[in-house]
Design an enzyme around this catalytic site. Structure first.
Site, PDB file in Angstrom:
ATOM      1  N   GLY A 122      -2.360  -3.528   0.598  1.00 51.31           N
ATOM      2  CA  GLY A 122      -2.115  -2.079   0.666  1.00 51.31           C
ATOM      3  C   GLY A 122      -1.337  -1.599  -0.536  1.00 51.31           C
ATOM      4  N   ASN A 123      -0.816  -0.400  -0.469  1.00 48.03           N
ATOM      5  CA  ASN A 123       0.045   0.101  -1.544  1.00 48.03           C
ATOM      6  C   ASN A 123       1.121   1.013  -0.962  1.00 48.03           C
ATOM      7  OD1 ASN A 123      -0.925   2.981  -1.701  1.00 48.03           O
ATOM      8  ND2 ASN A 123      -2.865   1.917  -2.074  1.00 48.03           N
ATOM      9  N   HIS A 124       2.028   1.489  -1.828  1.00 41.40           N
ATOM     10  CA  HIS A 124       3.208   2.214  -1.344  1.00 41.40           C
ATOM     11  C   HIS A 124       2.998   3.702  -1.098  1.00 41.40           C
ATOM     12  CE1 HIS A 124       5.881  -1.154  -1.598  1.00 41.40           C
ATOM     13  NE2 HIS A 124       5.514  -1.405  -2.844  1.00 41.40           N
TER      14      HIS A 124
END
Ligand code: CTP
Length: 400
Positions: A208-210
């Site tokens: 995923g990412n932030h």
């Protein structure tokens, strides 16, 4: 743009109240009907007679007029207005608004208002920066109030900083811009993507990412407030959608986001792609949890579909398409390349260099780059103000 608009102006006790006279004059000159409500303390800074003369309407402060003995019905006043504008709004009035207090006519009218409410705060820098005031402002925003920014400069106290009310000209300009955007966007179909995507590795893990989704949600809400019919396709986020004008579609992976977005795009007038979509996804998703073994684990990834590029290749003449770019090197050059490659109308360049901008922050700093090379660089602002800037640029494009 304000011709025929009915505006209730609420003036509270700040030194900036002396600017209310110019504000009323400008609003009347723009064609608006203005009725003024004042708090008692505001009388110390500007006389009701001045504002009554300029607005051509009686100025009201009390529930019962002392001269005529007439009852000033706050509900009737509130229902009369197309817009309510609190300018200047003191820290005290803001605190009371945020908490639903109504110990004067102005506040009782605010609580009864169904129309859009704008607030132009005015106070000293420390009062403005105080966590209590910031909390109250956030609360107002959550209640759907439109916050106007404050100006920076010399304050009545002699100190210099943020907290001054913006000038009457700017207030009128912002109200006019809001009205223009509303009339342009009413009933328009808008598609917004937001948040991250999660690419499954096995049943318990993902890449995923932030991205928090805050920017995309702010854009969706701004469009909805302007009367647009918004479809928000969002990756996993804890954010809530408040506005009834937003249809929310939750997705998890880049492929799901692609499928839903492409379906909606066909019939929409505007699409703003702010999601942080994974560029790569695991080639195979393990059916069972991958057990720990050996010192290394190699995952083979394959490219995801670029949603924005795909929409750009399908775009019809009347559709407007906006993308985001997050760059660390040769920012503007790379963003312009993306704009042309993906056939966008404009691109929003996010800065990672500015402190407080980007993922997870409530603020962002953007530069908008157009196809014709036109460029607007904005200062660091709240994501709601950034959303308003993006929507305003789209409205300008639509109005030629
Ligand atoms: N985007 C998209 N689909 C993808 C990847 C990105 O729709 N699979 C969109 C994003 O929503 C954003 C824009 O493309 O509006 C730019 O994303 P960015 O990651 O900055 O650029 P990329 O084109 O992916 O290129 P790179 O990562 O190499 O900079």
């Amino acid at each position: 743009m304000l011709k025929g608009k009915k505006i209730l102006l609420g003036v509270s006790g700040s030194i900036a109240a002396y600017k209310s006279a110019a504000l009323v004059r400008l609003l009347v000159k723009s064609g608006a009907s203005v009725k003024v409500l004042m708090t008692h303390d505001a009388h110390e800074f500007v006389t009701p007679l001045t504002l009554a003369t300029l607005s051509k309407n009686p100025v009201l402060t009390q529930f019962k007029s002392s001269e005529s003995g007439e009852w000033n019905n706050h509900v009737e006043l509130a229902l009369w207005a197309d817009y309510m504008l609190m300018a200047p709004a003191t820290a005290n009035t803001i605190a009371k608004m945020a908490n639903g207090l109504c110990d004067n006519l102005l506040l009782a009218t605010y609580l009864s208002a169904r129309c859009e409410v704008f607030v132009a705060p005015a106070m000293d820098l420390d009062m403005y920066a105080h966590p209590a005031t910031q909390h109250n402002l956030t609360q107002l925003k959550e209640h759907g109030v439109i916050l106007l920014p404050v100006a920076e400069g010399e304050l009545a106290s002699g100190l210099t900083g943020k907290g001054r009310m913006i000038e009457p000209e700017e207030i009128v300009e912002r109200l006019s811009q809001h009205t223009l955007s509303q009339s342009t966007l009413k009933g328009k179909k808008v598609l917004v993507t937001a948040g991250p995507t999660y690419e499954n590795i096995d049943p318990v893990r993902f890449i995923g990412n932030h991205s928090s989704g805050k920017m995309g949600f702010a854009i969706a809400e701004t469009f909805a407030r302007m009367g647009a019919q918004v479809t928000l396709v969002t990756g996993p986020t804890e954010l809530q959608t408040e506005h009834e004008g937003i249809k929310r579609i939750d997705v998890t992976s880049a492929q799901e986001m692609f499928d839903k977005t492409v379906q909606v795009f066909e019939k929409c007038h505007i699409a703003v792609m702010s999601a942080a979509v994974a560029d790569y996804t695991p080639e195979k998703v393990a059916v069972s949890k991958i057990k720990k073994s050996g010192d290394e684990l190699v995952l083979k990834l394959k490219k995801t579909k670029d949603i924005l590029s795909y929409l750009g290749s399908r775009k019809k003449a009347k559709q407007l398409l906006v993308g985001f770019a997050l760059e660390t090197d040769h920012e503007e050059e790379n963003a312009m390349k993306k704009l042309h490659a993906k056939n966008l109308d404009f691109i929003v360049l996010n800065s990672l260099k500015t402190k407080g901008a980007g993922f997870k922050h409530p603020t962002n700093q953007i530069t908008i780059l157009h196809r014709n090379g036109q460029k607007t660089a904005y200062p660091l602002k709240s994501k709601y103000e950034v959303a308003a800037d993006i929507v305003n640029q789209l409205t300008s494009l639509m109005n030629g």
